[in-house]
Design an enzyme around this catalytic site. Structure first.
Site, PDB file in Angstrom:
ATOM      1  N   SER A 110     -10.819  -6.125  -4.318  1.00  0.00           N
ATOM      2  CA  SER A 110     -11.153  -4.714  -4.431  1.00  0.00           C
ATOM      3  C   SER A 110     -10.037  -3.897  -5.079  1.00  0.00           C
ATOM      4  O   SER A 110      -8.859  -4.248  -5.026  1.00  0.00           O
ATOM      5  CB  SER A 110     -11.441  -4.140  -3.037  1.00  0.00           C
ATOM      6  OG  SER A 110     -10.337  -4.338  -2.181  1.00  0.00           O
ATOM      7  N   GLN A 112      -7.597  -1.279  -4.616  1.00  0.00           N
ATOM      8  CA  GLN A 112      -7.033  -0.952  -3.300  1.00  0.00           C
ATOM      9  C   GLN A 112      -5.612  -0.455  -3.417  1.00  0.00           C
ATOM     10  O   GLN A 112      -4.954  -0.559  -4.451  1.00  0.00           O
ATOM     11  CB  GLN A 112      -7.056  -2.195  -2.405  1.00  0.00           C
ATOM     12  CG  GLN A 112      -6.237  -3.361  -2.944  1.00  0.00           C
ATOM     13  CD  GLN A 112      -6.378  -4.608  -2.083  1.00  0.00           C
ATOM     14  OE1 GLN A 112      -5.503  -4.897  -1.283  1.00  0.00           O
ATOM     15  NE2 GLN A 112      -7.484  -5.331  -2.265  1.00  0.00           N
ATOM     16  N   HIS A 114      -2.122   0.232  -0.368  1.00  0.00           N
ATOM     17  CA  HIS A 114      -1.674   0.093   1.012  1.00  0.00           C
ATOM     18  C   HIS A 114      -0.870   1.330   1.386  1.00  0.00           C
ATOM     19  O   HIS A 114      -0.084   1.836   0.574  1.00  0.00           O
ATOM     20  CB  HIS A 114      -0.826  -1.172   1.187  1.00  0.00           C
ATOM     21  CG  HIS A 114      -1.521  -2.404   0.718  1.00  0.00           C
ATOM     22  ND1 HIS A 114      -2.707  -2.841   1.263  1.00  0.00           N
ATOM     23  CD2 HIS A 114      -1.220  -3.287  -0.260  1.00  0.00           C
ATOM     24  CE1 HIS A 114      -3.095  -3.950   0.646  1.00  0.00           C
ATOM     25  NE2 HIS A 114      -2.210  -4.232  -0.281  1.00  0.00           N
ATOM     26  N   LYS A 137       2.327  -2.038   4.324  1.00  0.00           N
ATOM     27  CA  LYS A 137       2.019  -3.365   3.833  1.00  0.00           C
ATOM     28  C   LYS A 137       2.438  -3.543   2.371  1.00  0.00           C
ATOM     29  O   LYS A 137       1.623  -3.833   1.500  1.00  0.00           O
ATOM     30  CB  LYS A 137       0.505  -3.643   3.980  1.00  0.00           C
ATOM     31  CG  LYS A 137       0.099  -5.088   3.722  1.00  0.00           C
ATOM     32  CD  LYS A 137      -1.428  -5.208   3.738  1.00  0.00           C
ATOM     33  CE  LYS A 137      -1.869  -6.611   3.376  1.00  0.00           C
ATOM     34  NZ  LYS A 137      -3.340  -6.716   3.251  1.00  0.00           N
ATOM     35  N   GLU A 139       3.665  -5.635  -0.719  1.00  0.00           N
ATOM     36  CA  GLU A 139       3.388  -7.051  -0.941  1.00  0.00           C
ATOM     37  C   GLU A 139       3.869  -7.516  -2.307  1.00  0.00           C
ATOM     38  O   GLU A 139       4.025  -6.724  -3.242  1.00  0.00           O
ATOM     39  CB  GLU A 139       1.888  -7.334  -0.791  1.00  0.00           C
ATOM     40  CG  GLU A 139       1.007  -6.654  -1.813  1.00  0.00           C
ATOM     41  CD  GLU A 139      -0.474  -6.831  -1.521  1.00  0.00           C
ATOM     42  OE1 GLU A 139      -0.848  -6.881  -0.336  1.00  0.00           O
ATOM     43  OE2 GLU A 139      -1.256  -6.897  -2.481  1.00  0.00           O
ATOM     44  N   HIS A 279      -4.037  -1.358  -7.106  1.00  0.00           N
ATOM     45  CA  HIS A 279      -4.042  -2.688  -7.702  1.00  0.00           C
ATOM     46  C   HIS A 279      -5.314  -3.440  -7.319  1.00  0.00           C
ATOM     47  O   HIS A 279      -6.044  -3.054  -6.409  1.00  0.00           O
ATOM     48  CB  HIS A 279      -2.818  -3.489  -7.255  1.00  0.00           C
ATOM     49  CG  HIS A 279      -2.731  -3.718  -5.773  1.00  0.00           C
ATOM     50  ND1 HIS A 279      -2.249  -2.760  -4.906  1.00  0.00           N
ATOM     51  CD2 HIS A 279      -3.060  -4.779  -5.000  1.00  0.00           C
ATOM     52  CE1 HIS A 279      -2.277  -3.227  -3.666  1.00  0.00           C
ATOM     53  NE2 HIS A 279      -2.774  -4.451  -3.689  1.00  0.00           N
ATOM     54  N   ARG A 298      -9.577   0.841   0.375  1.00  0.00           N
ATOM     55  CA  ARG A 298     -10.370   0.345  -0.756  1.00  0.00           C
ATOM     56  C   ARG A 298     -11.200   1.470  -1.382  1.00  0.00           C
ATOM     57  O   ARG A 298     -11.584   2.424  -0.710  1.00  0.00           O
ATOM     58  CB  ARG A 298     -11.305  -0.772  -0.300  1.00  0.00           C
ATOM     59  CG  ARG A 298     -10.591  -1.980   0.301  1.00  0.00           C
ATOM     60  CD  ARG A 298     -11.594  -3.029   0.767  1.00  0.00           C
ATOM     61  NE  ARG A 298     -10.935  -4.217   1.297  1.00  0.00           N
ATOM     62  CZ  ARG A 298     -10.553  -4.364   2.551  1.00  0.00           C
ATOM     63  NH1 ARG A 298     -10.780  -3.392   3.421  1.00  0.00           N
ATOM     64  NH2 ARG A 298      -9.962  -5.472   2.944  1.00  0.00           N
ATOM     65  N   LYS A 304     -17.144  -3.861   1.079  1.00  0.00           N
ATOM     66  CA  LYS A 304     -16.561  -3.332   2.306  1.00  0.00           C
ATOM     67  C   LYS A 304     -16.472  -1.808   2.241  1.00  0.00           C
ATOM     68  O   LYS A 304     -16.770  -1.188   1.228  1.00  0.00           O
ATOM     69  CB  LYS A 304     -15.176  -3.949   2.538  1.00  0.00           C
ATOM     70  CG  LYS A 304     -15.200  -5.450   2.777  1.00  0.00           C
ATOM     71  CD  LYS A 304     -13.808  -5.990   3.058  1.00  0.00           C
ATOM     72  CE  LYS A 304     -13.839  -7.482   3.331  1.00  0.00           C
ATOM     73  NZ  LYS A 304     -12.478  -8.030   3.607  1.00  0.00           N
TER      74      LYS A 304
END
Length: 424
Positions: A110, A112, A114, A137, A139, A279, A298, A304
């Site tokens: 998706s 998205q 964070h 989060k 990453e 991203h 998202r 979702k």
């Protein structure tokens, strides 16, 4: 138990994963003979989780004890400095500050972002059923195979070019917003805050466009591309637009191809996504490391829950070439066969170790805990002068704090290991 021991990871099946043995996740799980794992050639194997996260906790090999349970009663394996530094995140109760994963991506994830720590706390308090923890989060994705992704906003002049060359995109944005954006981009004296607000207005307009409008415009766009009528400025993303629309027909997220950098990476290249950076991973197999959290906001390319208001409000709106997200590997001490990927956060760093057949690599003691996975070959790990653990492809190993490590490659070929760790 010793300072170094095998753990059993958790496999996750999501519809975006690679199918059967084409997935690195399935390959490693099968090679390591994970208890209870039977390869299904028709199933999508998406993720391999290595850590203490409650949604997919690792267990000690040959035991029902989770790694979290074991570390909570063996604090020395986490290390005093790390336990104190990440006390709020639960390190004193056995929780690692990072989660290590293998991802195998066939279908785009998706659009998205964070949240940062402060935003995560607010979202968790307001919607605990959606945002299930209060942690941030950040990453990092490190390519195992050729890997493609969308990450961060493209340079603003490029968006202005798309607005002029792509009528289907400009149709989603009110003329006043579009004109103001182009005007600000064209002015070298425009304050950074104004440029970010203009980008936010454009992105918000696209992601909030009426469904009847964007579906009609996307259909026109796809028909034009399939007829080979793309403009020169659009050639670099035509393939991406058609791919995303084939996977998510009529989805507003397809238009993000015009707004986010499309990066194509080779094995060994890495990108880091800080809080507030939009991203979407598109294809390939990667090692992924992140702070221990499940928080994802998202807004497209997903069945979702979409939370467009929180995604729009939580982005940093930094724009520029994708190279600003790349993590350049560095030397790791005196190690000859190890590359260090160290993003600008305290929760984790990742080592890529490639030891030629019959040779050894020495890692000095690290203040904190680490988790390592063998992705190629076979050999052994040695520590404390006498201790030894044989390893081969798919094996996942926990290494306790302060354990110096010797990595020994077998005679049959190169031994490749990825090791995530935290050190204060």
């Amino acid at each position: 138990m010793a300072k170094v021991f095998k753990i059993v990871p958790t496999t996750q099946k999501y519809d975006w994963g690679k199918i059967g043995k084409t997935s690195k996740v399935a390959q490693y799980a099968a090679a390591a003979k994970i208890p209870g794992f039977t390869l299904d050639e028709n199933a999508p194997y998406a993720e391999l989780w290595m850590g203490t996260h409650p949604s997919g906790p690792s267990r000690l090999s040959g035991s029902d004890t989770t790694l979290l349970e074991y570390l909570s009663s063996h604090q020395d394996l986490i290390g005093e400095k790390v336990a104190e530094r990440f006390k709020e995140a639960g390190a004193t109760k056995g929780n690692l500050p990072f989660l290590f994963k293998v991802l195998a991506i066939e279908k785009a994830l998706s659009i998205q972002t964070h949240p940062d720590k402060k935003t995560a706390e607010k979202l968790h308090e307001a919607q605990p059923n959606v945002y299930k923890d209060a942690n941030h989060k950040p990453e990092m994705a490190l390519a195992l195979t050729p890997f493609t992704a969308m990450c961060g906003f493209v340079p603003l002049p490029q968006i202005a070019t798309y607005l002029k060359s792509t009528p289907e995109l400009s149709a989603l944005i009110p003329p006043t917003i579009s004109k103001r954006f182009v005007s600000i981009v064209s002015s070298p004296e425009a304050p950074e805050a104004e440029a970010k607000q203009a980008l936010k207005d454009v992105f918000s307009a696209v992601m909030s466009a009426e469904e009847s409008l964007f579906k009609a415009q996307l259909e026109r766009l796809v028909q034009r591309y399939e007829a080979g009528q793309e403009q020169e400025a659009e050639k670099g993303i035509k393939e991406l637009v058609l791919r995303l629309n084939s996977q998510f027909p009529g989805d507003i997220g397809v238009f993000c191809a015009f707004l986010l950098n499309y990066v194509k990476m080779n094995p060994g290249e890495a990108i880091f996504l800080a809080a507030g950076e939009p991203h979407a991973y598109v294809s390939g197999d990667i090692m992924e490391c992140m702070a221990t959290s499940d928080n994802v906001i998202r807004a497209g390319l997903t069945p979702k829950l979409r939370d467009i208001p929180n995604l729009v409000s939580g982005l940093t709106y930094g724009a520029g070439d994708a190279r600003r997200h790349m993590v350049a590997p560095a030397k790791f001490g005196l190690a000859a066969h190890t590359q260090l990927y160290d993003p600008p956060i305290p929760e984790f760093a990742v080592l890529q170790v490639q030891v030629p057949a019959g040779e050894t690599e020495v890692h000095p003691p690290i203040d904190g805990p680490s988790i390592a996975i063998v992705t190629e070959g076979q050999g052994a790990l040695e520590w404390d002068g006498e201790e030894r653990l044989d390893v081969s492809e798919g094996d996942v190993v926990f290494v306790g704090a302060e354990a110096g490590l010797k990595i020994v490659a077998g005679s049959g070929g190169r031994l490749t290991v990825y090791r995530a760790y935290v050190e204060v």
